[in-house]
Design an enzyme around this catalytic site. Structure first.
Site, PDB file in Angstrom:
ATOM      1  N   ASP A 145      12.200   3.016  23.408  1.00 44.67           N
ATOM      2  CA  ASP A 145      13.220   2.780  24.443  1.00 44.67           C
ATOM      3  C   ASP A 145      14.075   4.036  24.604  1.00 44.67           C
ATOM      4  O   ASP A 145      15.247   4.059  24.232  1.00 44.67           O
ATOM      5  CB  ASP A 145      14.074   1.566  24.034  1.00 44.67           C
ATOM      6  CG  ASP A 145      15.112   1.211  25.082  1.00 44.67           C
ATOM      7  OD1 ASP A 145      14.910   1.561  26.254  1.00 44.67           O
ATOM      8  OD2 ASP A 145      16.130   0.582  24.725  1.00 44.67           O
ATOM      9  N   ALA A 156      12.712  11.926  17.839  1.00 44.16           N
ATOM     10  CA  ALA A 156      11.550  11.055  18.022  1.00 44.16           C
ATOM     11  C   ALA A 156      10.229  11.825  17.913  1.00 44.16           C
ATOM     12  O   ALA A 156       9.314  11.404  17.198  1.00 44.16           O
ATOM     13  CB  ALA A 156      11.635  10.377  19.380  1.00 44.16           C
ATOM     14  N   ASP A 174      16.702   7.023  15.260  1.00 43.27           N
ATOM     15  CA  ASP A 174      17.501   7.537  16.381  1.00 43.27           C
ATOM     16  C   ASP A 174      17.989   8.923  15.981  1.00 43.27           C
ATOM     17  O   ASP A 174      18.258   9.181  14.805  1.00 43.27           O
ATOM     18  CB  ASP A 174      18.696   6.616  16.668  1.00 43.27           C
ATOM     19  CG  ASP A 174      19.300   6.872  18.047  1.00 43.27           C
ATOM     20  OD1 ASP A 174      19.090   6.033  18.949  1.00 43.27           O
ATOM     21  OD2 ASP A 174      19.995   7.898  18.225  1.00 43.27           O
ATOM     22  N   CYS A 214      14.290   3.666  31.487  1.00 44.65           N
ATOM     23  CA  CYS A 214      15.513   3.219  32.169  1.00 44.65           C
ATOM     24  C   CYS A 214      15.941   4.242  33.216  1.00 44.65           C
ATOM     25  O   CYS A 214      17.065   4.203  33.707  1.00 44.65           O
ATOM     26  CB  CYS A 214      16.626   2.959  31.163  1.00 44.65           C
ATOM     27  SG  CYS A 214      17.092   4.412  30.225  1.00 44.65           S
ATOM     28  N   ARG A 232      14.352  -7.919  23.793  1.00 44.47           N
ATOM     29  CA  ARG A 232      14.472  -8.015  22.330  1.00 44.47           C
ATOM     30  C   ARG A 232      13.963  -9.372  21.857  1.00 44.47           C
ATOM     31  O   ARG A 232      13.300  -9.476  20.821  1.00 44.47           O
ATOM     32  CB  ARG A 232      15.938  -7.846  21.925  1.00 44.47           C
ATOM     33  CG  ARG A 232      16.459  -6.437  22.115  1.00 44.47           C
ATOM     34  CD  ARG A 232      17.943  -6.380  21.807  1.00 44.47           C
ATOM     35  NE  ARG A 232      18.479  -5.066  22.108  1.00 44.47           N
ATOM     36  CZ  ARG A 232      19.657  -4.848  22.676  1.00 44.47           C
ATOM     37  NH1 ARG A 232      20.452  -5.867  22.984  1.00 44.47           N
ATOM     38  NH2 ARG A 232      20.074  -3.635  22.917  1.00 44.47           N
ATOM     39  N   PHE A 238      14.206   5.157  19.057  1.00 49.14           N
ATOM     40  CA  PHE A 238      15.382   5.219  19.942  1.00 49.14           C
ATOM     41  C   PHE A 238      16.188   3.923  19.751  1.00 49.14           C
ATOM     42  O   PHE A 238      16.470   3.198  20.701  1.00 49.14           O
ATOM     43  CB  PHE A 238      15.005   5.387  21.423  1.00 49.14           C
ATOM     44  CG  PHE A 238      14.079   6.536  21.724  1.00 49.14           C
ATOM     45  CD1 PHE A 238      14.597   7.824  21.847  1.00 49.14           C
ATOM     46  CD2 PHE A 238      12.712   6.349  21.874  1.00 49.14           C
ATOM     47  CE1 PHE A 238      13.756   8.895  22.149  1.00 49.14           C
ATOM     48  CE2 PHE A 238      11.870   7.416  22.158  1.00 49.14           C
ATOM     49  CZ  PHE A 238      12.393   8.681  22.303  1.00 49.14           C
TER      50      PHE A 238
HETATM   51  N1  SAH Z   1      16.987   0.714  22.160  1.00 49.78           N
HETATM   52  C1  SAH Z   1      18.423   0.826  22.127  1.00 49.78           C
HETATM   53  C2  SAH Z   1      18.969   1.678  23.237  1.00 49.78           C
HETATM   54  C3  SAH Z   1      18.393   3.051  23.300  1.00 49.78           C
HETATM   55  S1  SAH Z   1      19.351   4.206  24.164  1.00 49.78           S
HETATM   56  C4  SAH Z   1      19.049  -0.554  22.119  1.00 49.78           C
HETATM   57  O1  SAH Z   1      18.317  -1.547  22.198  1.00 49.78           O
HETATM   58  O2  SAH Z   1      20.272  -0.644  22.029  1.00 49.78           O
HETATM   59  C5  SAH Z   1      18.560   5.692  23.772  1.00 49.78           C
HETATM   60  C6  SAH Z   1      18.803   6.215  22.377  1.00 49.78           C
HETATM   61  O3  SAH Z   1      17.965   7.345  22.182  1.00 49.78           O
HETATM   62  C7  SAH Z   1      20.227   6.690  22.095  1.00 49.78           C
HETATM   63  O4  SAH Z   1      20.759   5.969  21.020  1.00 49.78           O
HETATM   64  C8  SAH Z   1      20.068   8.185  21.732  1.00 49.78           C
HETATM   65  O5  SAH Z   1      20.897   8.582  20.648  1.00 49.78           O
HETATM   66  C9  SAH Z   1      18.614   8.251  21.309  1.00 49.78           C
HETATM   67  N2  SAH Z   1      17.959   9.552  21.462  1.00 49.78           N
HETATM   68  C10 SAH Z   1      18.143  10.470  22.447  1.00 49.78           C
HETATM   69  N3  SAH Z   1      17.293  11.516  22.279  1.00 49.78           N
HETATM   70  C11 SAH Z   1      16.560  11.254  21.162  1.00 49.78           C
HETATM   71  C12 SAH Z   1      15.525  11.948  20.470  1.00 49.78           C
HETATM   72  N4  SAH Z   1      15.062  13.111  20.906  1.00 49.78           N
HETATM   73  N5  SAH Z   1      15.001  11.369  19.375  1.00 49.78           N
HETATM   74  C13 SAH Z   1      15.447  10.188  18.911  1.00 49.78           C
HETATM   75  N6  SAH Z   1      16.429   9.492  19.523  1.00 49.78           N
HETATM   76  C14 SAH Z   1      16.980  10.007  20.642  1.00 49.78           C
END
Ligand code: SAH
Length: 404
Positions: free
Chosen positions: A308, A288, A258, A348, A220, A236
């Site tokens: 992410d 997404a 998200d 991840c 970040r 995400f």
């Molecule tokens: N970048 C974030 C962590 C991401 S974790 C940080 O820095 O804290 C992954 C995230 O993706 C979760 O919040 C989950 O709700 C979201 N997610 C899962 N499937 C998704 C989709 N199809 N479209 C958008 N978001 C999604």
């Protein structure tokens, strides 16, 4: 104590401090005299010996392909004060590298095998530590672990235990799997924690994982360096970690996306707290793939995109599909980046290694036909250490790409 004897030559990886004993390496199990039943119980402490009867270590018995996770190498039993000594060692590393400061009271205190505590995760948020057990053995030790953390970490007053999603689902486990183990300060309703000077609302009761993704802190900070005057998409976004750093870095606009409305509510709370007069941030609850397709159809482009996603592959057999998913989402993002723009892209999934991930992103770039160069290769931060003998501990990888 029950003793596990290994087959000949199977002691080598343990002598090199790899902490797992696979069930296939076991020659025989000698139950201790007071044992009922005909096998060790899940979570029981067992002593592991080589075929030649050398003591290799003591660890927690598990049902599954990993049969024992070693807690203390070369010992027949856990030494007195074991938990305090291990937590102290973990705390000392974080202290020594300057991670714990008033403007940064958010960090991972224990990262499982990386801190010689297989099956245990502890994240610290200001005066609360959130403890997560991934094994029945750690679950059974939760009270001792909680007491050790409070004794060692001067800032920590409360211990919240959150293992409802992480314990082996077939195991018979004593309840409760969630709740406070120690609670000395009352304010746990509206809880704020600080990462590099930015305030984050942490919801360990209902949030994902321990309430926050501590592992993206350093990445970040890199986004902050590149965000000035940029149109940014944080895809995400969860609680908006990358978005806050981009805003502090002087981004022109930031869109946070998200699929979870709860996450989007938290992003809005976090932005309002840190940038009360900001008018250049929008948070949207959307899928997404759908969001990117819709934006593309409307001709929208960005200077900087962060991708992410959650782990696309939770197991080895899901890797092929996961790689297809990474290729698809990256192709969609690369398409939407303006000439001279930047993509931060992450995986991840522990089961997808660096090379496979890079190949998926390469395929995405080739599919879209843009010129792409790698500026940085990113990974998990210093409070998520990797035991060099246990490469399985490496899971987060990222690429920063310059897109022409
Ligand atoms: N970048 C974030 C962590 C991401 S974790 C940080 O820095 O804290 C992954 C995230 O993706 C979760 O919040 C989950 O709700 C979201 N997610 C899962 N499937 C998704 C989709 N199809 N479209 C958008 N978001 C999604």
């Amino acid at each position: 104590m029950t003793t596990i004897y290994l087959k000949p030559k199977k002691e080598e990886s343990l002598k090199r401090y790899h902490p797992w004993v696979f069930s296939g390496a076991i020659a025989r199990v000698v139950l201790d005299a007071k044992h009922e039943g005909d096998a060790p119980e899940e979570g029981e402490l067992v002593c592991v010996r080589s075929a030649a009867n050398e003591v290799l270590g003591v660890g927690h018995w598990q049902i599954g392909s990993i049969a024992v996770r070693i807690l203390a190498f070369g010992a027949e039993a856990l030494p007195n004060g074991f938990w305090k000594e291990r937590i102290q060692a973990a705390y000392q590393v974080r202290e020594a590298i300057g991670l714990i400061r008033p403007e940064n009271d958010t960090y991972r205190l224990v990262h499982g095998e990386g801190d010689w505590l297989p099956g245990l995760i502890v994240d610290v948020y200001a005066d609360t530590a959130v403890v997560q057990a991934h094994s029945v053995g750690m679950h059974e030790c939760r009270k001792e672990i909680a007491e050790a953390i409070v004794a060692v970490v001067p800032q920590v007053q409360n211990i919240y235990y959150k293992s409802d999603d992480t314990l082996p689902f077939k195991a018979e486990i004593s309840e409760p799997k969630v709740g406070y183990l120690i609670q000395n300060s009352k304010n746990c309703e509206e809880f704020w924690s600080t990462e590099n000077g930015l305030a984050f609302r942490i919801d360990w009761l209902k949030g994902q994982k321990t309430g926050f993704f501590v592992d993206q802190r350093e990445n970040r900070a890199l986004v902050e360096r590149y965000a000035k005057d940029k149109d940014v998409l944080n895809m995400f976004c969860y609680t908006g970690g990358f978005s806050l750093y981009a805003l502090r870095g002087g981004a022109k606009r930031v869109d946070s996306v998200d699929v979870s409305q709860k996450a989007i509510d938290l992003v809005n709370i976090n932005v309002a707290k840190n940038f009360p007069v900001a008018t250049n941030h929008t948070a949207v609850a959307a899928d997404a793939f759908e969001y990117l397709s819709k934006q593309k159809a409307e001709g929208k482009t960005y200077d900087l995109i962060i991708l992410d996603p959650p782990a696309f592959a939770k197991h080895r057999d899901a890797v092929k599909n996961a790689l297809r998913g990474y290729q698809r989402i990256n192709a969609k993002a690369i398409e939407m980046i303006r000439k001279g723009g930047i993509l931060f892209t992450f995986s991840c999934s522990q089961a997808v290694d660096k090379e496979a991930f890079r190949l998926a992103v390469f395929s995405a770039a080739a599919q879209v036909g843009r010129k792409v160069r790698i500026l940085h290769q990113l990974h998990q931060p210093q409070d998520h250490p990797i035991n060099i003998y246990h490469p399985e501990g490496e899971y987060l990888k990222g690429l920063v790409l310059y897109i022409e």
